[in-house]
Design a protein around this motif. Sequence first.
Motif, PDB file in Angstrom:
ATOM      1  N   LYS A  24       0.880  -1.086   0.271  1.00  0.00           N
ATOM      2  CA  LYS A  24       0.043  -0.123   0.114  1.00  0.00           C
ATOM      3  C   LYS A  24       0.824   1.236   0.026  1.00  0.00           C
ATOM      4  N   LEU A  25       1.925   1.061   0.708  1.00  0.00           N
ATOM      5  CA  LEU A  25       2.721   2.537   0.914  1.00  0.00           C
ATOM      6  C   LEU A  25       3.616   2.622  -0.523  1.00  0.00           C
ATOM      7  N   ARG A  26       3.896   1.441  -0.996  1.00  0.00           N
ATOM      8  CA  ARG A  26       4.805   1.744  -2.162  1.00  0.00           C
ATOM      9  C   ARG A  26       3.784   2.127  -3.584  1.00  0.00           C
ATOM     10  N   GLN A  27       2.487   1.598  -3.317  1.00  0.00           N
ATOM     11  CA  GLN A  27       1.496   2.351  -4.407  1.00  0.00           C
ATOM     12  C   GLN A  27       1.479   3.610  -4.335  1.00  0.00           C
ATOM     13  N   VAL A  28       1.362   4.295  -3.248  1.00  0.00           N
ATOM     14  CA  VAL A  28       1.150   5.907  -2.979  1.00  0.00           C
ATOM     15  C   VAL A  28       2.561   6.368  -3.502  1.00  0.00           C
ATOM     16  N   LEU A  29       3.501   5.785  -2.940  1.00  0.00           N
ATOM     17  CA  LEU A  29       4.947   6.420  -3.330  1.00  0.00           C
ATOM     18  C   LEU A  29       5.109   6.619  -4.586  1.00  0.00           C
ATOM     19  N   SER A  30       4.706   5.622  -5.506  1.00  0.00           N
ATOM     20  CA  SER A  30       4.803   5.589  -6.919  1.00  0.00           C
ATOM     21  C   SER A  30       3.853   6.678  -7.482  1.00  0.00           C
ATOM     22  N   HIS A  31       2.887   6.993  -7.141  1.00  0.00           N
ATOM     23  CA  HIS A  31       1.895   8.128  -7.569  1.00  0.00           C
ATOM     24  C   HIS A  31       2.769   9.232  -7.578  1.00  0.00           C
ATOM     25  N   VAL A  32       3.339   9.802  -6.200  1.00  0.00           N
ATOM     26  CA  VAL A  32       3.991  10.866  -6.073  1.00  0.00           C
ATOM     27  C   VAL A  32       5.446  10.953  -6.988  1.00  0.00           C
ATOM     28  N   ARG A  33       6.135   9.685  -7.229  1.00  0.00           N
ATOM     29  CA  ARG A  33       7.322   9.608  -7.772  1.00  0.00           C
ATOM     30  C   ARG A  33       7.103   9.888  -9.220  1.00  0.00           C
ATOM     31  N   GLU A  34       5.657   9.413  -9.608  1.00  0.00           N
ATOM     32  CA  GLU A  34       5.434   9.639 -11.021  1.00  0.00           C
ATOM     33  C   GLU A  34       5.256  11.167 -11.521  1.00  0.00           C
ATOM     34  N   PHE A  35       4.652  11.623 -10.624  1.00  0.00           N
ATOM     35  CA  PHE A  35       4.744  13.295 -10.842  1.00  0.00           C
ATOM     36  C   PHE A  35       5.877  13.985 -10.730  1.00  0.00           C
ATOM     37  N   ASP A  36       6.917  13.601  -9.746  1.00  0.00           N
ATOM     38  CA  ASP A  36       8.153  14.084  -9.930  1.00  0.00           C
ATOM     39  C   ASP A  36       9.024  13.966 -11.342  1.00  0.00           C
ATOM     40  N   VAL A  37       8.815  12.747 -11.848  1.00  0.00           N
ATOM     41  CA  VAL A  37       9.360  12.260 -12.877  1.00  0.00           C
ATOM     42  C   VAL A  37       8.986  13.071 -14.099  1.00  0.00           C
ATOM     43  N   TYR A  38       7.640  13.309 -14.153  1.00  0.00           N
ATOM     44  CA  TYR A  38       6.877  13.970 -15.232  1.00  0.00           C
ATOM     45  C   TYR A  38       7.397  15.533 -15.223  1.00  0.00           C
ATOM     46  N   ARG A  39       7.422  16.089 -13.919  1.00  0.00           N
ATOM     47  CA  ARG A  39       7.762  17.435 -13.911  1.00  0.00           C
ATOM     48  C   ARG A  39       9.402  17.629 -14.257  1.00  0.00           C
ATOM     49  N   ALA A  40      10.203  16.699 -13.923  1.00  0.00           N
ATOM     50  CA  ALA A  40      11.516  16.772 -14.222  1.00  0.00           C
ATOM     51  C   ALA A  40      11.653  16.790 -15.908  1.00  0.00           C
ATOM     52  N   ARG A  41      11.044  15.804 -16.596  1.00  0.00           N
ATOM     53  CA  ARG A  41      10.830  15.595 -17.915  1.00  0.00           C
ATOM     54  C   ARG A  41      10.536  17.181 -18.568  1.00  0.00           C
ATOM     55  N   LEU A  42       9.468  17.552 -18.112  1.00  0.00           N
ATOM     56  CA  LEU A  42       8.887  18.819 -18.602  1.00  0.00           C
ATOM     57  C   LEU A  42       9.654  19.921 -18.697  1.00  0.00           C
ATOM     58  N   ALA A  43      10.327  20.038 -17.467  1.00  0.00           N
ATOM     59  CA  ALA A  43      11.259  21.164 -17.085  1.00  0.00           C
ATOM     60  C   ALA A  43      12.538  21.007 -18.159  1.00  0.00           C
ATOM     61  N   GLY A  44      13.160  19.823 -18.318  1.00  0.00           N
ATOM     62  CA  GLY A  44      14.155  19.758 -19.212  1.00  0.00           C
ATOM     63  C   GLY A  44      13.420  20.042 -20.767  1.00  0.00           C
ATOM     64  N   LEU A  45      12.249  19.617 -21.013  1.00  0.00           N
ATOM     65  CA  LEU A  45      11.983  20.062 -22.505  1.00  0.00           C
ATOM     66  C   LEU A  45      11.695  21.659 -22.611  1.00  0.00           C
ATOM     67  N   ARG A  46      11.291  22.206 -21.484  1.00  0.00           N
ATOM     68  CA  ARG A  46      11.053  23.568 -21.615  1.00  0.00           C
ATOM     69  C   ARG A  46      12.543  24.614 -22.008  1.00  0.00           C
ATOM     70  N   ALA A  47      13.513  23.948 -21.026  1.00  0.00           N
ATOM     71  CA  ALA A  47      14.717  24.646 -20.918  1.00  0.00           C
ATOM     72  C   ALA A  47      15.268  24.442 -22.700  1.00  0.00           C
ATOM     73  N   SER A  48      15.093  23.275 -23.187  1.00  0.00           N
ATOM     74  CA  SER A  48      15.605  22.889 -24.646  1.00  0.00           C
ATOM     75  C   SER A  48      14.881  23.880 -25.661  1.00  0.00           C
ATOM     76  N   LEU A  49      13.532  24.373 -25.243  1.00  0.00           N
ATOM     77  CA  LEU A  49      12.715  25.101 -26.130  1.00  0.00           C
ATOM     78  C   LEU A  49      12.826  26.569 -26.113  1.00  0.00           C
ATOM     79  N   ASP A  50      13.281  26.924 -24.807  1.00  0.00           N
ATOM     80  CA  ASP A  50      13.183  28.418 -24.287  1.00  0.00           C
ATOM     81  C   ASP A  50      14.412  29.077 -24.855  1.00  0.00           C
ATOM     82  N   VAL A  51      14.689  29.120 -26.017  1.00  0.00           N
ATOM     83  CA  VAL A  51      15.832  29.709 -26.644  1.00  0.00           C
ATOM     84  C   VAL A  51      15.555  30.751 -27.909  1.00  0.00           C
TER      85      VAL A  51
END
Length: 320
Positions: free
Chosen positions: A82-109
């Motif tokens: 049960k703990l792992r499942q809730v952790l995975s949900h938070v971790r998923e959003f952390d990963v998505y936000r990091a990927r999105l931030a990297g994409l934004r940095a590559s486009l904001d030139v």
Amino acid sequence: MVLSAIPGKAQTQAAVDAAWYAQLRSWRIQVGACAQRVSRRRVHMLRVATLRLLSSSCQIFSPLVKSPASYALRRWTKQAEKLRQVLSHVREFDVYRARLAGLRASLDVPNAARLHTSREILRQIDCLGARLKQRRRAAAERLTARIAKSLPRLCEASDAMERAMRAAPVQYAEQSIASGIAALMADFPEPDASNLHDLRKRIKALRYTAEAAGPSDMRTRKLLRTLRAMHTAIGTWHDWDGLARKARQLLRDQSAPISLIALLDEIAAEWLERATGMCRRSRAKLDRLWRETERTPATMGKLPVQRTGDARAARMQRRA
């Protein structure tokens, strides 16, 4: 399960037990740290520690045997999952936000030729980022509530599991790394989008097992490098594919002709090609390692595994 081992020799019961106790202590500390602050780093560390402990505990205890040890494992596993499942949900959003931030940095030139395209996509990235941030905050609140609610049961179950381990330590069978490589190649002859996620979970389980052999052995180090490369490539594809699906879900009201979703789909497709290519190339390396190990089995460490016929333990290890 990270354990010390002398290449070519089975691990001693004492070494296995000591490493498992250290894992359990570390996991308890990380649960407490995450309860105080749900940071990206603490979520990641606790999730990895939970997965590793689930894997190693299912190797040590046999759930099919009606004993205090197996009963204690089932109690702890129920709470840890049960703990792992809730952790995975938070971790998923952390990963998505990091990927999105990297994409934004590559486009904001500055780029006059693509200025309009980049600005529109940047606007959609900011919109998606804000919505991901909101959902991450909600997921973190659920995680905090889950830890607060289940902490007494988690501590009680882990204490019971430790007492059972000390009272009746389990003896281990032995299995070479070569058999794990052979099973991986047999079960995934042709990697593609339909089975890459399952392949990634199996690679992770084999990584834990190979680490348990002691990476001082040259062949084990080669195996770990190959598995990590596969795991990273598949994981990157999985991140972009998941982000594209999440964007499609959260940007339903976006009707601009220049679509961030199309860009994310394109990036995911590129990483799918890279990941499948990496897996095909790595199969040749794994095949060579397997054949070399089969010819000289004494040069690669042997590992503790669950008892023969323990189907539930095998499923738990794959899930980790």
